[in-house]
Structure formats: C-alpha cells, structure tokens
Design a protein around this motif. Structure first.
Motif, PDB file in Angstrom:
ATOM      1  N   ILE A  45       0.847  -1.193   0.000  1.00  0.00           N
ATOM      2  CA  ILE A  45       0.000   0.000   0.000  1.00  0.00           C
ATOM      3  C   ILE A  45       0.883   1.244   0.000  1.00  0.00           C
ATOM      4  O   ILE A  45       1.824   1.357   0.787  1.00  0.00           O
ATOM      5  N   ASP A  46       0.553   2.167  -0.882  1.00  0.00           N
ATOM      6  CA  ASP A  46       1.258   3.449  -0.957  1.00  0.00           C
ATOM      7  C   ASP A  46       0.634   4.413   0.053  1.00  0.00           C
ATOM      8  O   ASP A  46      -0.574   4.652   0.021  1.00  0.00           O
ATOM      9  N   TRP A  47       1.447   4.931   0.966  1.00  0.00           N
ATOM     10  CA  TRP A  47       0.988   5.952   1.918  1.00  0.00           C
ATOM     11  C   TRP A  47       2.049   7.040   1.996  1.00  0.00           C
ATOM     12  O   TRP A  47       3.234   6.748   2.159  1.00  0.00           O
ATOM     13  N   ASN A  48       1.612   8.289   1.862  1.00  0.00           N
ATOM     14  CA  ASN A  48       2.596   9.365   1.869  1.00  0.00           C
ATOM     15  C   ASN A  48       1.922  10.672   2.278  1.00  0.00           C
ATOM     16  O   ASN A  48       0.990  11.128   1.603  1.00  0.00           O
ATOM     17  N   PRO A  49       2.373  11.303   3.373  1.00  0.00           N
ATOM     18  CA  PRO A  49       1.774  12.574   3.789  1.00  0.00           C
ATOM     19  C   PRO A  49       1.968  13.697   2.773  1.00  0.00           C
ATOM     20  O   PRO A  49       1.272  14.704   2.819  1.00  0.00           O
ATOM     21  N   GLU A  50       2.886  13.503   1.833  1.00  0.00           N
ATOM     22  CA  GLU A  50       3.059  14.504   0.780  1.00  0.00           C
ATOM     23  C   GLU A  50       1.781  14.708  -0.026  1.00  0.00           C
ATOM     24  O   GLU A  50       1.561  15.789  -0.578  1.00  0.00           O
TER      25      GLU A  50
END
Length: 205
Positions: free
Chosen positions: A16-21
C-alpha cells in the motif's frame, strides 16, 4: 537453509502506498523545502511512529499543538486528513501476494506498523488485506517494529519457525531486527525485484 513455508509481508510501502506529501505538498503550494522542514520539526516520523505503537491520535495531536501552537491547523491535518494520504495499492506486489495465497503451499501473514485507529480505513478500502491468514497491527499490540517483542509475537501467534519464514519490508531497520531473530529477509525495492528475490529462495510464484 530449511525450506520456506511462511511469508510475512509488511504493508505500507510494500503493498500500500501511503505518503503525507499527498496532503502537505498542496498545502505548502509545492514548496518541498518548507514541507520537509515541517516534517523534520513538527509532525516528525518519530512522532507518527509513536501512534503506530498505540498512542491515541487525539492526544498526540493535542500535545503537538501545545508544543507548536503556531502550526495548529497544519498539525490537525495530519490525522484529520489521514485518509487523503492513503494512496493506491502497489499492484505488482498484490499480484505476487495473490499467487502466494493461491499456491496454498505457504502460510501468508502480515506485520505492519499502523495505528489501530486508522487501520480499519485500509481494511475497508483494500480487499486483499482480507486474504491474509492473520495481520499483526502494531497499534493493537502497543508495540512496533523494530522492537523484538513484536517479532516474537508474530512467530508465536501464527506458529512460525523463524528459519522457515521470510519477512518482506521496505525499511532496512526493520529488516535488520528480523534478521537478528533468525528470520530470512527481503528488503523491498519494487515488485520486480521482490519476485526475483522470492524465486532465489526457491519460493514458487
């Protein structure tokens, strides 16, 4: 080496891709330097990891606002807009996961650093999370990788022999901790390399 009979997947950054950006780059109007300064000093990686070990999100947010009142709105966004930071599935890895599940020769489980408060959102969004024999969610266990106890818990809960398991994670720190437990490891880079690394361990896809 004994033959592998168990595959242990990390989730974030592997499946899973997770990124606060995805939230903050827009908030900072594309200014990566300002955004990174905020992550380095206010909503830091270490701060977020504390919540992965079960610390309440609301309390963590309040405490951070008390330290940085000038950033109150930005701090509230971190968990207030957490779902917007959740990207798509990493489809190449999901395809590998499905092959391993369909193979039925392997026990396939997951070990993730994830807040127990936000994990239900991922469970609802990603059907493949229901394919695993079981998932250790750090926030539910009140500990996290790379601490030894969460690896011990994973081995004992799913009746896994360390030297017959392989652990896949994109964080070198977590990989080193698993190796110290006698678990075979693969440092995840991308699905293509993962497939090659699994085949090198004689794991059938």
């Amino acid at each position: 080496m004994n033959s592998i009979d168990t595959i242990i997947f990390d989730l974030g950054g592997v499946l899973i891709d997770w990124n606060p950006e995805y939230v903050y780059l827009d908030v900072f109007q594309g200014d990566r330097d300002k955004m990174q300064a905020f992550f380095d000093t206010v909503c830091t990686h270490d701060w977020n990891e504390n919540q992965d070990a079960g610390y309440p999100l609301a309390k963590a947010t309040e405490e951070r606002i008390a330290l940085f009142p000038e950033h109150e709105e930005l701090i509230k966004m971190f968990y207030g807009r957490w779902e917007d930071m959740l990207g798509e599935a990493i489809e190449g890895t999901v395809a590998i996961l499905k092959k391993l599940i369909d193979n039925k020769d392997y026990k396939v489980v997951a070990l993730t650093n994830w807040s127990h408060e936000t994990f239900p959102i991922a469970l609802e969004r990603f059907e493949f999370l229901h394919w695993f024999e079981g998932i250790i969610v750090s926030g539910e266990e009140k500990t996290r990788k790379p601490f030894k106890d969460i690896y011990e818990l994973t081995l004992s809960r799913f009746d896994i022999e360390a030297n017959r398991a392989v652990f896949i994670d994109d964080n070198l720190r977590n990989i080193i901790a698993a190796k110290d437990m006698g678990i075979n490891t693969i440092l995840f880079k991308d699905p293509e390399n993962l497939a090659a690394d699994l085949k090198a361990l004689n794991i059938q896809l």
